[in-house]
Design a protein around this motif. Structure first.
Motif, PDB file in Angstrom:
ATOM      1  N   GLN A 235     -10.123   4.980   1.882  1.00  0.00           N
ATOM      2  CA  GLN A 235      -9.978   3.736   2.632  1.00  0.00           C
ATOM      3  C   GLN A 235      -8.661   3.044   2.300  1.00  0.00           C
TER       4      GLN A 235
ATOM      5  N   HIS B  43     -13.642  -3.222   6.387  1.00  0.00           N
ATOM      6  CA  HIS B  43     -12.775  -2.467   5.481  1.00  0.00           C
ATOM      7  C   HIS B  43     -12.592  -3.210   4.156  1.00  0.00           C
TER       8      HIS B  43
ATOM      9  N   ASP C 238      -0.181   0.639   7.567  1.00  0.00           N
ATOM     10  CA  ASP C 238       0.887  -0.342   7.360  1.00  0.00           C
ATOM     11  C   ASP C 238       2.273   0.247   7.625  1.00  0.00           C
TER      12      ASP C 238
ATOM     13  N   GLU D 245      -5.250   2.320   4.756  1.00  0.00           N
ATOM     14  CA  GLU D 245      -4.594   1.029   4.907  1.00  0.00           C
ATOM     15  C   GLU D 245      -3.079   1.172   4.734  1.00  0.00           C
TER      16      GLU D 245
ATOM     17  N   GLY E 230     -11.037  -4.806  10.230  1.00  0.00           N
ATOM     18  CA  GLY E 230     -10.462  -5.379   9.016  1.00  0.00           C
ATOM     19  C   GLY E 230     -11.480  -5.902   8.016  1.00  0.00           C
TER      20      GLY E 230
END
Ligand code: HEM
Ligand code: HEM
Lengths: 131, 135
Positions: free
Chosen positions: A86, A27, A94, A90, A24
């Motif tokens: 990237q 990122h 999710d 994400e 995390g």
């Protein structure tokens, strides 16, 4: 909890869903660093992208063919697409919870972003590189 | 605890967030808009790539992709892409300010939300007017 402990989610039952891969912070850091480069590049590129509207082939080539727009757009496309990869990772993580589908979506995103970036660079070089 | 018990508990537990029960507030809308413009730009970049490739090859290839940047659809697409860039860019500036602890109080974040929304539209409009006058 050891590495071998499987996460027991109240929602999805036993399995690996929602277990952090602890990527995390790197990122987030990556998104922030690329976004700093994209602020000037994006503002400049918006100018020349809107300039493409309604142009003839000669007009488009003349606009992209100049060195400053060509370089700015090149950098915008390259940095923009690693950033977008990237970011899309994400979004996929999710919303896609099926493990097999998620893996395929992530691979599709990796290649889509690479193909877009590569063709973007090739197209601009074809138009702008000195012949 | 047996798995059966866990399962029964899980079934009774409400899922969160319940999209329908949240009052739509501006800061939330701008957070969601940041994601939508990000995903939209992905598609926009793909379309622009096709257009640039067509322009690089020329001839029939350009004729096949010219709809992306000309005519009603093309003009609309270009304006939408430029708006998405500005809106998403201002959203990025907002994140950078928050990372430094600035504008995080209720008034501050409301101000940033309004500035993102209005700024994106305003910059797009200004650029469009300027480009139309210049050409
Ligand atoms: C113009 C300059 C840009 C800036 C300043 C910028 C900034 C940012 C920042 C800071 C984030 C992270 C948001 C967060 O942590 O919640 C982000 C996310 C993202 N960006 Fe950008 N970006 C730019 C351009 C682009 C472009 C050109 C694309 C697509 C080609 C793109 C696609 C995305 C995507 C898909 C996400 C993930 C959205 C999410 O997770 O909600 N961005 N951007
Ligand atoms: C009171 C209710 C809510 C709370 C407390 C909340 C909280 C949060 C938080 C803390 C983040 C991380 C922000 C960031 O990384 O930048 C986030 C991101 C996000 N939320 Fe919510 N949220 C709520 C409601 C909603 C609803 C109803 C939706 C969708 C309709 C939504 C969609 C999103 C999206 C797409 C993101 C990622 C965008 C981004 O990272 O900027 N949220 N939310």
């Amino acid at each position: 909890m050891t590495v071998a402990t499987r996460f027991n989610s109240g929602r999805t039952g036993s399995g690996d869903a929602y277990v952090s891969d602890r990527s995390g912070s790197p990122h987030a850091q990556f998104m922030r660093l690329t976004s700093y480069a994209l602020i000037p590049l994006g503002a400049l590129s918006a100018w020349w992208i809107l300039g493409l509207a309604g142009k003839t082939l000669e007009g488009v080539r003349a606009e992209i063919g100049r060195p400053i727009p060509a370089l700015a757009l090149l950098a915008f496309g390259a940095v923009g697409m690693v950033h977008a990869r990237q970011g899309m990772d994400e979004i996929i993580e999710d919303y896609v919870h099926d493990e097999a589908l998620k893996t395929r979506a992530l691979v599709a995103n990796l290649w889509a972003s690479r193909v877009i970036a590569a063709l973007w660079v090739v197209a601009i070089l074809l138009i702008a590189a000195p012949k | 605890m047996a798995d059966v018990d866990t399962d029964r508990l899980a079934a009774r537990r409400p899922l969160s967030p319940h999209l329908t029960i949240f009052k739509p507030i501006l800061t939330m809308m701008m957070s969601i808009a940041h994601r939508i413009t990000g995903a939209g730009l992905y598609v926009g970049m793909a379309l622009l790539t096709l257009f640039l490739l067509g322009a690089a090859i020329g001839g029939g290839a350009f004729a096949a992709v010219s709809w992306i940047a000309s005519g009603f659809i093309g003009n609309l697409l270009m304006v939408m892409i430029v708006w998405a860039i500005f809106h998403h860019l201002l959203g990025g500036v907002r994140h950078a300010l928050w990372d430094r602890g600035l504008y995080m109080d209720p008034q501050g974040r409301e101000l940033l939300a309004q500035a993102t929304l209005a700024g994106g539209i305003l910059l797009t409009l200004l650029l469009y007017i300027f480009k139309t006058l210049a050409s």
